[in-house]
Design an enzyme around this catalytic site. Structure first.
Site, PDB file in Angstrom:
ATOM      1  N   HIS A 101      -1.874   6.988   7.681  1.00 48.13           N
ATOM      2  CA  HIS A 101      -0.999   7.953   6.999  1.00 48.13           C
ATOM      3  C   HIS A 101      -1.756   9.248   6.676  1.00 48.13           C
ATOM      4  O   HIS A 101      -1.216  10.335   6.803  1.00 48.13           O
ATOM      5  CB  HIS A 101      -0.481   7.380   5.677  1.00 48.13           C
ATOM      6  CG  HIS A 101       0.773   6.568   5.797  1.00 48.13           C
ATOM      7  ND1 HIS A 101       1.940   7.066   6.322  1.00 48.13           N
ATOM      8  CD2 HIS A 101       1.055   5.293   5.436  1.00 48.13           C
ATOM      9  CE1 HIS A 101       2.880   6.132   6.279  1.00 48.13           C
ATOM     10  NE2 HIS A 101       2.375   5.038   5.747  1.00 48.13           N
ATOM     11  N   GLY A 130       0.829  -1.195   0.000  1.00 50.83           N
ATOM     12  CA  GLY A 130       0.000   0.000   0.000  1.00 50.83           C
ATOM     13  C   GLY A 130       0.865   1.245   0.000  1.00 50.83           C
ATOM     14  O   GLY A 130       2.050   1.204   0.328  1.00 50.83           O
ATOM     15  N   HIS A 147      -3.513   0.868   7.905  1.00 51.24           N
ATOM     16  CA  HIS A 147      -2.181   1.471   7.826  1.00 51.24           C
ATOM     17  C   HIS A 147      -2.204   2.734   6.949  1.00 51.24           C
ATOM     18  O   HIS A 147      -1.647   3.773   7.330  1.00 51.24           O
ATOM     19  CB  HIS A 147      -1.206   0.432   7.264  1.00 51.24           C
ATOM     20  CG  HIS A 147       0.204   0.911   7.115  1.00 51.24           C
ATOM     21  ND1 HIS A 147       1.236   0.478   7.921  1.00 51.24           N
ATOM     22  CD2 HIS A 147       0.764   1.806   6.248  1.00 51.24           C
ATOM     23  CE1 HIS A 147       2.361   1.084   7.542  1.00 51.24           C
ATOM     24  NE2 HIS A 147       2.100   1.896   6.530  1.00 51.24           N
ATOM     25  N   GLU A 148      -2.861   2.638   5.795  1.00 53.05           N
ATOM     26  CA  GLU A 148      -2.858   3.773   4.859  1.00 53.05           C
ATOM     27  C   GLU A 148      -3.756   4.918   5.352  1.00 53.05           C
ATOM     28  O   GLU A 148      -3.413   6.086   5.171  1.00 53.05           O
ATOM     29  CB  GLU A 148      -3.262   3.324   3.448  1.00 53.05           C
ATOM     30  CG  GLU A 148      -2.387   2.224   2.831  1.00 53.05           C
ATOM     31  CD  GLU A 148      -0.896   2.469   2.929  1.00 53.05           C
ATOM     32  OE1 GLU A 148      -0.463   3.630   2.934  1.00 53.05           O
ATOM     33  OE2 GLU A 148      -0.148   1.472   3.026  1.00 53.05           O
ATOM     34  N   CYS A 198       6.622  -0.497   6.298  1.00 53.00           N
ATOM     35  CA  CYS A 198       6.130   0.699   5.610  1.00 53.00           C
ATOM     36  C   CYS A 198       7.207   1.172   4.642  1.00 53.00           C
ATOM     37  O   CYS A 198       8.386   1.198   5.000  1.00 53.00           O
ATOM     38  CB  CYS A 198       5.848   1.780   6.653  1.00 53.00           C
ATOM     39  SG  CYS A 198       5.343   3.360   5.954  1.00 53.00           S
ATOM     40  N   LEU A 199       6.813   1.564   3.440  1.00 56.60           N
ATOM     41  CA  LEU A 199       7.808   2.010   2.455  1.00 56.60           C
ATOM     42  C   LEU A 199       8.560   3.257   2.912  1.00 56.60           C
ATOM     43  O   LEU A 199       9.669   3.506   2.452  1.00 56.60           O
ATOM     44  CB  LEU A 199       7.140   2.270   1.098  1.00 56.60           C
ATOM     45  CG  LEU A 199       6.592   1.031   0.366  1.00 56.60           C
ATOM     46  CD1 LEU A 199       6.020   1.429  -0.981  1.00 56.60           C
ATOM     47  CD2 LEU A 199       7.653  -0.042   0.198  1.00 56.60           C
ATOM     48  N   GLN A 217       3.019   9.924   1.233  1.00 55.67           N
ATOM     49  CA  GLN A 217       4.334   9.288   1.128  1.00 55.67           C
ATOM     50  C   GLN A 217       5.073   9.688  -0.145  1.00 55.67           C
ATOM     51  O   GLN A 217       6.267   9.419  -0.280  1.00 55.67           O
ATOM     52  CB  GLN A 217       4.196   7.763   1.177  1.00 55.67           C
ATOM     53  CG  GLN A 217       3.752   7.247   2.539  1.00 55.67           C
ATOM     54  CD  GLN A 217       3.606   5.744   2.531  1.00 55.67           C
ATOM     55  OE1 GLN A 217       2.574   5.230   2.128  1.00 55.67           O
ATOM     56  NE2 GLN A 217       4.644   5.035   2.958  1.00 55.67           N
TER      57      GLN A 217
HETATM   58 ZN    ZN Z   1       3.184   3.186   5.449  1.00 55.39          ZN
END
Ligand code: ZN
Length: 162
Positions: free
Chosen positions: A136, A46, A132-133, A90-91, A51
């Site tokens: 963000h 995701g 999670h997203e 997480c990226l 991000q």
């Molecule tokens: Zn993340």
């Protein structure tokens, strides 16, 4: 389509709240295309617009189960059920993994790229990814809610080793 630069740990934009999308225009469609390409490049499940430095309520998810990537505009979690402890990464926090508590099931509503309102009942990885997203979009990152003592740093794989 283009790969966008990922915002990483320490970048203050990650703690900012994203704004609602009012109109799905060419800019939003390009953003979504680029986010999907960027997510795929880094093998993410995701990615939230913040991000890649855009404070808009847009997320993309791909479970790599053959159903293809999904884009969610203005996603809202309406209902949650249960609680599970799950391993997460997480990226924006490369090579860091930890356990977090997440709901077992979530009901979410979002707008798709065509402007339709979609309701989804999600469990397992999809439920985790939505939570999670959406975090963000609210300026929250998983590292702030990890279960103490579960943080692991995994060495990146060597180039060329697959
Ligand atoms: Zn993340």
């Amino acid at each position: 389509m283009a790969i966008r630069n990922l915002r990483l740990e320490g970048d203050e934009i990650l703690s900012k709240k994203s704004r609602q999308v009012d109109v799905i225009d060419e800019k939003i469609r390009t953003l979504i295309d680029d986010m999907i390409e960027t997510m795929h490049k880094y093998n993410g499940v995701g990615l939230a617009a913040v991000q890649v430095g855009i404070l808009k309520r847009v997320i993309v998810i791909d479970l790599y189960d053959g159903s293809g990537p999904i884009a969610m505009i203005n996603p809202v979690i309406i209902k949650t059920k249960g609680e599970v402890e799950l391993e997460e990464g997480c990226l924006s926090f490369p090579n860091k993994f930890a356990k977090v508590k997440r709901p077992e099931e979530v009901t979410a509503e979002f707008i798709d790229i065509e402007g339709n309102t979609i309701r989804v009942e999600a469990k397992e990885l999809l439920a985790q990814a939505i939570c999670h997203e959406v975090d963000h979009l609210n300026g929250e990152v998983f590292i702030d809610k990890i279960i103490p003592g579960t943080l692991e740093y995994v060495e990146p794989e060597e180039e060329g080793k697959k």
